[in-house]
Design an enzyme around this catalytic site. Sequence first.
Site, PDB file in Angstrom:
ATOM      1  N   GLY A  37       8.568   3.320  -5.460  1.00  0.00           N
ATOM      2  CA  GLY A  37       9.822   2.463  -5.522  1.00  0.00           C
ATOM      3  C   GLY A  37      10.061   1.765  -4.166  1.00  0.00           C
ATOM      4  N   ASN A 172       8.868 -11.550   1.437  1.00  0.00           N
ATOM      5  CA  ASN A 172       7.394 -12.103   1.623  1.00  0.00           C
ATOM      6  C   ASN A 172       7.203 -13.553   1.109  1.00  0.00           C
ATOM      7  OD1 ASN A 172       6.874 -11.936  -1.027  1.00  0.00           O
ATOM      8  ND2 ASN A 172       5.680  -9.948  -1.189  1.00  0.00           N
ATOM      9  N   GLY A 241       5.095  -4.127   3.029  1.00  0.00           N
ATOM     10  CA  GLY A 241       5.963  -4.756   3.092  1.00  0.00           C
ATOM     11  C   GLY A 241       7.462  -3.686   3.410  1.00  0.00           C
ATOM     12  N   ASP A 242       7.148  -2.902   2.470  1.00  0.00           N
ATOM     13  CA  ASP A 242       8.189  -1.643   2.783  1.00  0.00           C
ATOM     14  C   ASP A 242       8.149  -0.906   4.018  1.00  0.00           C
ATOM     15  OD1 ASP A 242       9.020  -2.183   0.071  1.00  0.00           O
ATOM     16  OD2 ASP A 242       7.473  -0.348  -0.852  1.00  0.00           O
ATOM     17  N   ALA A 277      -4.586   2.794   6.283  1.00  0.00           N
ATOM     18  CA  ALA A 277      -4.589   4.197   5.391  1.00  0.00           C
ATOM     19  C   ALA A 277      -4.457   3.824   4.079  1.00  0.00           C
ATOM     20  CB  ALA A 277      -3.925   5.212   6.141  1.00  0.00           C
TER      21      ALA A 277
END
Length: 295
Positions: A37, A172, A241-242, A277
């Site tokens: 989430g 974004n 983005g998170d 990663a």
Amino acid sequence: MLECFFVVVFFHPSQAPRLPKAGETIHGHKFFIGFGGKGANQCIQAARLGVKTAMICKVWKGHEVFSQNFVWQTSDAATGAASITVNDAGENAIVIVAGANMRLGEEELQKALTAIRKAKVLVCQLEISSQTSLRALQMAHDNKVRTIFNPAPAIPDLDFGFYRVSDVFCCNESEAELLTGYSVNNVEDAHQAAQELLRRGCTAVIITLGPQGCVVLKAQDKTSTHVPSTAVKAVDTTGAGDSFIGALAFYLAHHPDMPLEEMARRANQVAAVSVQAVGTQTSFPFKRDLPADLF
Ligand code: ATP
């Protein structure tokens, strides 16, 4: 110090040579189940950099809740889940079903109000209902808590109230495109889209541009700034983005007077580590993994 973030879901990533077309079944390399989430991811990234965080969200009642966060339960809906496919180029396609989080509402926000008031930063996304997200941002804004709004997953016809309560409106390229109607394929396009988003009333806009970093525009400036990222070999960009937004929240909380462009430059560097990663939360760096000059 406390930041509040929203939404927890489970995610089910598959790695495959390419993303399937509509109606197509393809063989993948690997499948696993992880936590996620957007809110949870952003919360984890900020916490790994060294701030005290809290989540406000709702899950299915069958899940045990151990934390002191504002995690409510419901028997009426399943915990949110997302299905993710990542191709060999590190690109992804995601379907999210928000489930129980859509049942988070005013009642739960009121119970969290005391904590929201004490926070330095509140971050919201759209993996809960847009009314609840807007209400939470308003509560923070009314109490002089700085807000980051991440309009993701993007919805068309976003209520203009969101812009007015966003200290940093961070999206974004595809979200910027959906919200403004401009096509956003490069840095120049992002400058134009940022101007349009700023006109709608936010204090600052950041549009992230994958390997190109981001564009930053503040209300007090007439022109936006391109903040480039570091060139790295990306293996999985899911959650980049998170990672960026979690880092931004950290800088806003720890260095409130730092110029936004500098916060964005540092957040680019944190997110650039995460794309090297596999996985989402598993790829997010800790403070100890990063150069001291980022702190
Ligand atoms: P996702 O939906 O995959 O989580 P996003 O589309 O919301 O990501 P992006 O704009 O792709 O977000 O990336 C966010 C930030 O991550 C960028 O601003 C940049 O700092 C960093 N980043 C992403 N991809 C790369 C890359 N290939 N190389 C270096 N940095 C990257």
